[in-house]
Design an enzyme around this catalytic site. Sequence first.
Site, PDB file in Angstrom:
ATOM      1  N   CYS A 162       0.793  -1.226   0.000  1.00  0.00           N
ATOM      2  CA  CYS A 162       0.000   0.000   0.000  1.00  0.00           C
ATOM      3  C   CYS A 162       0.825   1.276   0.000  1.00  0.00           C
ATOM      4  O   CYS A 162       0.269   2.373   0.046  1.00  0.00           O
ATOM      5  CB  CYS A 162      -0.964  -0.021   1.185  1.00  0.00           C
ATOM      6  SG  CYS A 162      -1.983  -1.507   1.193  1.00  0.00           S
ATOM      7  N   HIS A 294      -2.625   7.794   6.463  1.00  0.00           N
ATOM      8  CA  HIS A 294      -2.821   6.512   5.764  1.00  0.00           C
ATOM      9  C   HIS A 294      -4.183   5.951   6.158  1.00  0.00           C
ATOM     10  O   HIS A 294      -4.950   5.544   5.294  1.00  0.00           O
ATOM     11  CB  HIS A 294      -1.692   5.555   6.123  1.00  0.00           C
ATOM     12  CG  HIS A 294      -1.782   4.245   5.416  1.00  0.00           C
ATOM     13  ND1 HIS A 294      -1.793   4.150   4.037  1.00  0.00           N
ATOM     14  CD2 HIS A 294      -1.860   2.971   5.884  1.00  0.00           C
ATOM     15  CE1 HIS A 294      -1.883   2.868   3.689  1.00  0.00           C
ATOM     16  NE2 HIS A 294      -1.930   2.133   4.788  1.00  0.00           N
ATOM     17  N   GLU A 305      -0.183   4.542  13.594  1.00  0.00           N
ATOM     18  CA  GLU A 305       0.053   5.801  12.879  1.00  0.00           C
ATOM     19  C   GLU A 305      -0.161   6.990  13.811  1.00  0.00           C
ATOM     20  O   GLU A 305       0.594   7.977  13.759  1.00  0.00           O
ATOM     21  CB  GLU A 305      -0.869   5.907  11.658  1.00  0.00           C
ATOM     22  CG  GLU A 305      -0.586   7.146  10.814  1.00  0.00           C
ATOM     23  CD  GLU A 305      -1.387   7.217   9.537  1.00  0.00           C
ATOM     24  OE1 GLU A 305      -1.104   8.101   8.704  1.00  0.00           O
ATOM     25  OE2 GLU A 305      -2.319   6.385   9.356  1.00  0.00           O
ATOM     26  N   LYS A 322      -9.738   7.653   3.047  1.00  0.00           N
ATOM     27  CA  LYS A 322     -10.178   6.294   2.731  1.00  0.00           C
ATOM     28  C   LYS A 322     -11.636   6.052   3.126  1.00  0.00           C
ATOM     29  O   LYS A 322     -12.269   5.134   2.605  1.00  0.00           O
ATOM     30  CB  LYS A 322      -9.263   5.274   3.398  1.00  0.00           C
ATOM     31  CG  LYS A 322      -7.881   5.167   2.748  1.00  0.00           C
ATOM     32  CD  LYS A 322      -7.034   4.108   3.399  1.00  0.00           C
ATOM     33  CE  LYS A 322      -5.709   3.908   2.672  1.00  0.00           C
ATOM     34  NZ  LYS A 322      -4.811   5.068   2.768  1.00  0.00           N
ATOM     35  N   HIS A 327      -9.930   1.783   0.592  1.00  0.00           N
ATOM     36  CA  HIS A 327      -8.484   1.587   0.493  1.00  0.00           C
ATOM     37  C   HIS A 327      -8.178   1.057  -0.906  1.00  0.00           C
ATOM     38  O   HIS A 327      -8.512  -0.080  -1.243  1.00  0.00           O
ATOM     39  CB  HIS A 327      -8.022   0.600   1.558  1.00  0.00           C
ATOM     40  CG  HIS A 327      -6.540   0.554   1.728  1.00  0.00           C
ATOM     41  ND1 HIS A 327      -5.657   1.090   0.812  1.00  0.00           N
ATOM     42  CD2 HIS A 327      -5.759   0.030   2.723  1.00  0.00           C
ATOM     43  CE1 HIS A 327      -4.415   0.904   1.230  1.00  0.00           C
ATOM     44  NE2 HIS A 327      -4.449   0.265   2.389  1.00  0.00           N
ATOM     45  N   PHE A 385       1.991  -3.396   3.957  1.00  0.00           N
ATOM     46  CA  PHE A 385       2.379  -4.676   4.553  1.00  0.00           C
ATOM     47  C   PHE A 385       3.904  -4.822   4.518  1.00  0.00           C
ATOM     48  O   PHE A 385       4.575  -4.377   3.589  1.00  0.00           O
ATOM     49  CB  PHE A 385       1.751  -5.830   3.778  1.00  0.00           C
ATOM     50  CG  PHE A 385       0.352  -6.169   4.205  1.00  0.00           C
ATOM     51  CD1 PHE A 385      -0.338  -5.396   5.110  1.00  0.00           C
ATOM     52  CD2 PHE A 385      -0.291  -7.283   3.680  1.00  0.00           C
ATOM     53  CE1 PHE A 385      -1.625  -5.720   5.509  1.00  0.00           C
ATOM     54  CE2 PHE A 385      -1.581  -7.622   4.053  1.00  0.00           C
ATOM     55  CZ  PHE A 385      -2.248  -6.842   4.977  1.00  0.00           C
TER      56      PHE A 385
END
Length: 404
Positions: A162, A294, A305, A322, A327, A385
């Site tokens: 991502c 994010h 985060e 998002k 996403h 990831f």
Amino acid sequence: MNPLLLSHFTATSCLGRGLDAMLAALRGQRGGLAPCDFERADLDTWIGKVDGVDDVTMRADLANYDCRNNRLAQIGLEQDGFAARVAAAAARYGADRVGVFMGTSTSGILETEQAYRTRDPQSGALAPGFHYAETHNPYSVAAFVRAYCALRGPATSISSACSSGAKVFGSARRMIEAGLIDAAVVGGVDSLCLTTLYGFNSLELLSREPCRPFDANRNGISIGEAAAFALLERVPADAELADDAVLLLGVGESSDAHHMSSPHPEGLGARTAVEQALATAGLAPHDIGYINLHGTATPSNDAAESRAMAALFDGTPCSSTKGATGHTLGAAGALEAVAAALALRHRFIPAGVNTTQPDPELGLNYVLQSHDADIDAVLSNSFGFGGTNCSLVLGNGRGRGRAR
């Protein structure tokens, strides 16, 4: 680093096609998520689907590239006159001096899923019309964009989960600064497929309702699809930049490698990426007027985060887009860079759609109402990831991002 000009940009997502649709949705706090109706996906979740992708006819000379991902890319290239601006750049610099850097995660894997379902029952061979190199291969989208725009410069796909759609900005910057190219088409394209939907479902990460980033009751992600592009060029030494010009001021990248799918609980890799982005931009945390988080809406990701942001910033307005787009995985970094660019150009802070009760334990100044704001620099975060992290700092032409 020397600033680079985003001389043109565009985005297509479930919010609509092109900048006008995206801007109207962000200002109006409208999301594009809907109950999942993707073919053969029997899942209780919400998705961000782009309408009309299956109806696209590929250009005849690019027929071998036909797949959902490249059809979505073609839609994106046709918005806001983007392809024409790329053609003009190729005419100025030469087609071999314009590079292509694309982010994606699953590329055209849906085409392989379909080919597998129709394989020969005796031999197991895939259908003869299946073109792996031009569809499923992660490089496919970079090759397609390069061919569609008749470019001959270096081209690459980045597939770092991502963070892919943000890391392309760093790759393009290095190529430009090395003198290998004069301009770059950067972006991200990722499309819906069963591998993604069922993969995240198996990880128990899908929400059964529209995702709510940073909400006290957040419970998972909503998957979307998008195509977002920007044209990066050097800033001419004698240029008189317009106040609404958008510049790439800083890029920060890190890899914390904490876990295959979970972030470092204290957000150490995320913090490193942000610190590097600020340092390359020559800015301090207080210079940032808005943070596009994010913000996937999973409990652990949002918490990690938040800890990283709280360690660096003091009450800076922030939100995750998002909740509006879902996403979009490998396209998210590019899509959210465009959202940040729109916030800069139109001087507003977009609200976090669907979030109604920001988690008080996260300690962020999470924005629930879109509003005008006097901002000169924004930060956009993309974390993936495996602990692959990228943060971008964008600034406007008024003060090149610096506090006034």
